[in-house]
Design a protein around this motif. Structure first.
Motif, PDB file in Angstrom:
ATOM      1  N   PHE A  82       0.816  -1.222   0.000  1.00  0.00           N
ATOM      2  CA  PHE A  82       0.000   0.000   0.000  1.00  0.00           C
ATOM      3  C   PHE A  82       0.847   1.270   0.000  1.00  0.00           C
ATOM      4  CE2 PHE A  82      -3.817  -1.872   2.631  1.00  0.00           C
ATOM      5  CZ  PHE A  82      -4.146  -2.688   1.572  1.00  0.00           C
ATOM      6  N   GLU A  92      -2.796  -4.627  -5.292  1.00  0.00           N
ATOM      7  CA  GLU A  92      -2.930  -3.302  -4.686  1.00  0.00           C
ATOM      8  C   GLU A  92      -1.563  -2.776  -4.291  1.00  0.00           C
ATOM      9  OE1 GLU A  92      -6.021  -2.116  -1.837  1.00  0.00           O
ATOM     10  OE2 GLU A  92      -4.997  -0.199  -1.537  1.00  0.00           O
ATOM     11  N   HIS A 144      -5.129  -0.727  -7.976  1.00  0.00           N
ATOM     12  CA  HIS A 144      -5.642  -2.046  -7.554  1.00  0.00           C
ATOM     13  C   HIS A 144      -6.381  -2.652  -8.753  1.00  0.00           C
ATOM     14  CE1 HIS A 144      -6.775  -5.318  -5.159  1.00  0.00           C
ATOM     15  NE2 HIS A 144      -7.568  -4.763  -4.276  1.00  0.00           N
ATOM     16  N   HIS A 174     -14.494   8.311   6.361  1.00  0.00           N
ATOM     17  CA  HIS A 174     -13.743   7.231   7.003  1.00  0.00           C
ATOM     18  C   HIS A 174     -12.870   7.871   8.082  1.00  0.00           C
ATOM     19  CE1 HIS A 174     -11.122   3.709   7.408  1.00  0.00           C
ATOM     20  NE2 HIS A 174     -11.986   3.036   6.678  1.00  0.00           N
ATOM     21  N   LYS A 206      -9.904   6.930   9.053  1.00  0.00           N
ATOM     22  CA  LYS A 206      -8.462   6.813   8.823  1.00  0.00           C
ATOM     23  C   LYS A 206      -8.093   7.330   7.436  1.00  0.00           C
ATOM     24  CE  LYS A 206      -6.839   2.687   9.324  1.00  0.00           C
ATOM     25  NZ  LYS A 206      -6.765   1.214   9.422  1.00  0.00           N
ATOM     26  N   LEU A 256      -6.959   6.547   4.023  1.00  0.00           N
ATOM     27  CA  LEU A 256      -6.890   5.371   3.144  1.00  0.00           C
ATOM     28  C   LEU A 256      -6.239   5.740   1.806  1.00  0.00           C
ATOM     29  CD1 LEU A 256     -10.278   3.459   3.595  1.00  0.00           C
ATOM     30  CD2 LEU A 256      -8.167   3.279   4.909  1.00  0.00           C
ATOM     31  N   PRO A 257      -5.655   4.721   1.161  1.00  0.00           N
ATOM     32  CA  PRO A 257      -4.999   4.957  -0.137  1.00  0.00           C
ATOM     33  C   PRO A 257      -5.978   5.367  -1.243  1.00  0.00           C
ATOM     34  CG  PRO A 257      -4.414   2.794   0.779  1.00  0.00           C
ATOM     35  CD  PRO A 257      -5.530   3.330   1.616  1.00  0.00           C
ATOM     36  N   VAL A 299      -7.753   2.155  -5.003  1.00  0.00           N
ATOM     37  CA  VAL A 299      -9.023   1.623  -5.514  1.00  0.00           C
ATOM     38  C   VAL A 299      -9.736   2.652  -6.406  1.00  0.00           C
ATOM     39  CG1 VAL A 299     -11.316   0.778  -4.859  1.00  0.00           C
ATOM     40  CG2 VAL A 299      -9.269  -0.141  -3.729  1.00  0.00           C
ATOM     41  N   LYS A 301     -16.377   4.614  -2.031  1.00  0.00           N
ATOM     42  CA  LYS A 301     -15.025   4.347  -1.507  1.00  0.00           C
ATOM     43  C   LYS A 301     -14.521   5.589  -0.805  1.00  0.00           C
ATOM     44  CE  LYS A 301     -11.146   1.986  -1.038  1.00  0.00           C
ATOM     45  NZ  LYS A 301     -10.904   2.592   0.286  1.00  0.00           N
ATOM     46  N   CYS A 354     -15.598  -2.235  -2.791  1.00  0.00           N
ATOM     47  CA  CYS A 354     -14.584  -3.297  -2.925  1.00  0.00           C
ATOM     48  C   CYS A 354     -14.465  -4.159  -1.680  1.00  0.00           C
ATOM     49  CB  CYS A 354     -13.241  -2.672  -3.268  1.00  0.00           C
ATOM     50  SG  CYS A 354     -12.618  -1.575  -1.968  1.00  0.00           S
ATOM     51  N   LEU A 355     -14.925  -3.646  -0.516  1.00  0.00           N
ATOM     52  CA  LEU A 355     -14.749  -4.298   0.786  1.00  0.00           C
ATOM     53  C   LEU A 355     -13.246  -4.347   1.151  1.00  0.00           C
ATOM     54  CD1 LEU A 355     -17.288  -7.285   0.553  1.00  0.00           C
ATOM     55  CD2 LEU A 355     -17.742  -4.914   1.230  1.00  0.00           C
ATOM     56  N   PRO A 356     -12.852  -4.281   2.390  1.00  0.00           N
ATOM     57  CA  PRO A 356     -13.724  -4.219   3.558  1.00  0.00           C
ATOM     58  C   PRO A 356     -14.391  -2.847   3.668  1.00  0.00           C
ATOM     59  CG  PRO A 356     -11.464  -3.836   4.262  1.00  0.00           C
ATOM     60  CD  PRO A 356     -11.415  -4.139   2.782  1.00  0.00           C
ATOM     61  N   ARG A 361     -16.614  -0.111   6.185  1.00  0.00           N
ATOM     62  CA  ARG A 361     -17.067   0.258   7.533  1.00  0.00           C
ATOM     63  C   ARG A 361     -18.506   0.732   7.409  1.00  0.00           C
ATOM     64  NH1 ARG A 361     -12.555   1.948  11.563  1.00  0.00           N
ATOM     65  NH2 ARG A 361     -10.720   1.018  10.594  1.00  0.00           N
TER      66      ARG A 361
HETATM   67  C1  SN0 Z   1      -7.652  -0.649   1.736  1.00  0.00           C
HETATM   68  C2  SN0 Z   1      -7.773   0.596   0.858  1.00  0.00           C
HETATM   69  O1  SN0 Z   1      -7.014   0.714  -0.125  1.00  0.00           O
HETATM   70  O2  SN0 Z   1      -8.612   1.439   1.129  1.00  0.00           O
HETATM   71  C3  SN0 Z   1      -7.901  -1.908   0.938  1.00  0.00           C
HETATM   72  C4  SN0 Z   1      -9.132  -1.946   0.101  1.00  0.00           C
HETATM   73  C5  SN0 Z   1      -9.199  -3.117  -0.817  1.00  0.00           C
HETATM   74  N1  SN0 Z   1      -8.609  -0.549   2.809  1.00  0.00           N
HETATM   75  C6  SN0 Z   1      -8.258  -0.380   4.074  1.00  0.00           C
HETATM   76  O3  SN0 Z   1      -7.082  -0.271   4.376  1.00  0.00           O
HETATM   77  C7  SN0 Z   1      -9.358  -0.333   5.106  1.00  0.00           C
HETATM   78  C8  SN0 Z   1      -8.814  -0.202   6.497  1.00  0.00           C
HETATM   79  C9  SN0 Z   1      -9.848   0.151   7.539  1.00  0.00           C
HETATM   80  O4  SN0 Z   1      -9.419   0.206   8.686  1.00  0.00           O
HETATM   81  O5  SN0 Z   1     -11.030   0.358   7.265  1.00  0.00           O
END
Ligand code: SN0
Length: 385
Positions: free
Chosen positions: A112, A142, A147, A218, A220, A222-223, A226, A298, A342-344, A346
């Motif tokens: 990542f 990814e 990704h 969100h 945090k 996040l990258p 996606v 996303k 894409c999951l995961p 929240r």
């Molecule tokens: C990653 C992202 O790139 O957003 C992987 C997605 C396929 N997602 C996360 O790191 C979610 C971490 C979180 O704590 O919700």
């Protein structure tokens, strides 16, 4: 195929979709290709879908699979040259890569964005070392900026569930079967009793399918991988001319719909131009959702496009951004849109319980299609060994 990073690496998307369809029809028909071949999957970060779906895809092809979680049991790796290695890192990537490559035929890497430097992330410093020093075909699971296995699975999911495909619309004939398949956590088969027969007659229909990529809150950072890849693949799909009615032949039953692609996010979250291209950007989420057929949610942190110093930051306290969480209010103005992520995910940050659990949610078949996208990529790489 020697590299899978960008949409161009897969070539003509219509051919790629036809191959996805073949894989879905019988995923075990190429076991000879993978015999005595080894895939090494290297994870610098957590994974559930990518890890399992890629292993499954490799096994479908008759391959052996080795999975390495670099942070769990391997030596901690230094990635920069010139560093005096007197800290906690015991081995250098420049030795580790050729050693790992000597035990396998194909390498997949997850690494990542680190958010330490926009330049390092967007130059793909880690993945490029694997490409350069492994001497093996490399596919991205990814990376800092992309990704592609996810975006390919997303494209397959959209093609399968396009609104003008009768079997994909619960309000028309066959819809109940699809709804049941979604509820049973199955992907819709691309052929067979639920799919075949309806498809070729639909190739000529030209109403564009409106696909909306929406930012959502969100807690945090996040990258951008996606949304970057999703935008790149949607732009490429939108630019691909759909074959005229009847011209596709049996191999191209899974037609690529004409796509109208819109991106919506708060100001400051502009995606890098190399990915977002000429996509329409709409800062008003409700306006963007009007008439949408697919909502792709996303979160991503600041890509540092308008203000490089904000790269990788969460720009506002998420409590103040909760009206971007996808719920019934937004879905009500769409064209009965399908919901994708894409999951995961929240829940009740990105999407409400009701929308993700609802009959228009595609998140489970979307995840199931990760096996299909990975298998097409691994198959192409095996064929080119
Ligand atoms: C990653 C992202 O790139 O957003 C992987 C997605 C396929 N997602 C996360 O790191 C979610 C971490 C979180 O704590 O919700």
């Amino acid at each position: 195929m020697k590299l899978f990073q960008h949409v161009q690496d897969i070539g003509d998307l219509r051919v790629a979709l036809a191959e996805a369809q073949q894989v879905k029809r019988d995923r075990y028909q190429w076991q000879h290709l993978g015999r005595n071949k080894t895939a090494l999957l290297i994870f610098f970060n957590n994974s559930l879908r990518t890890r399992l779906s890629t292993q499954k895809a490799a096994m479908n092809l008759g391959m052996n699979v080795i999975v390495l979680d670099v942070n769990q049991g391997a030596w901690k790796l230094e990635t920069e040259r010139g560093v005096v290695m007197d800290g906690d890192k015991s081995e250098h990537l420049l030795e580790a890569i050729p050693v790992m490559a000597s035990y396998c035929d194909i390498i997949g890497v997850r690494s990542f964005a680190r958010f330490e430097s926009r330049q390092d992330d967007y130059e793909e410093r880690i993945l490029n070392q694997f490409i350069r020093y492994s001497g093996r075909p490399v596919f991205f699971m990814e990376s800092a900026t992309v990704h592609p296995l996810q975006a390919f699975a997303d494209l397959i999911t959209i093609a399968e569930n396009r609104p003008d495909r009768p079997t994909s619309n619960p309000s028309r004939e066959g819809g109940e079967k699809l709804r049941a398949a979604n509820e049973r956590s199955e992907a819709l088969p691309l052929t067979g009793e639920r799919g075949e027969g309806h498809l070729s007659s639909l190739c000529g229909k030209e109403r564009p399918v409106k696909v909306v990529l929406t930012w959502a809150p969100h807690p945090k950072a996040l990258p951008q991988a996606v949304p970057n890849s999703f935008a790149e693949w949607m732009n490429a799909a939108a630019a691909t001319v759909t074959p005229p009615q009847g011209g596709a032949g049996g191999e191209l039953d899974l037609a690529l719909p004409p796509i109208d692609f819109v991106v919506t996010h708060p100001e400051g979250y502009e995606l890098d131009l190399q990915f977002v291209g000429n996509a329409r950007v709409e800062y008003d989420q409700m306006k963007a959702f009007e008439g949408a057929d697919f909502i792709y949610a996303k979160n991503w942190s600041c890509p540092g496009v308008t203000r490089p110093e904000d790269y990788g930051k969460v720009l506002h306290d998420y409590h103040t951004m909760m009206d971007w969480c996808v719920g019934a209010r937004q879905m009500a103005v769409t064209n009965d849109a399908r919901f994708m992520h894409c999951l995961p995910v929240r829940r009740n940050m990105i999407v409400t319980d009701d929308v993700i659990e609802g009959p228009r949610s595609l998140v489970i078949p979307e995840a199931a299609n990760r096996e299909i996208s990975a298998q097409v990529v691994l198959k192409r790489m095996l064929e080119a060994l």
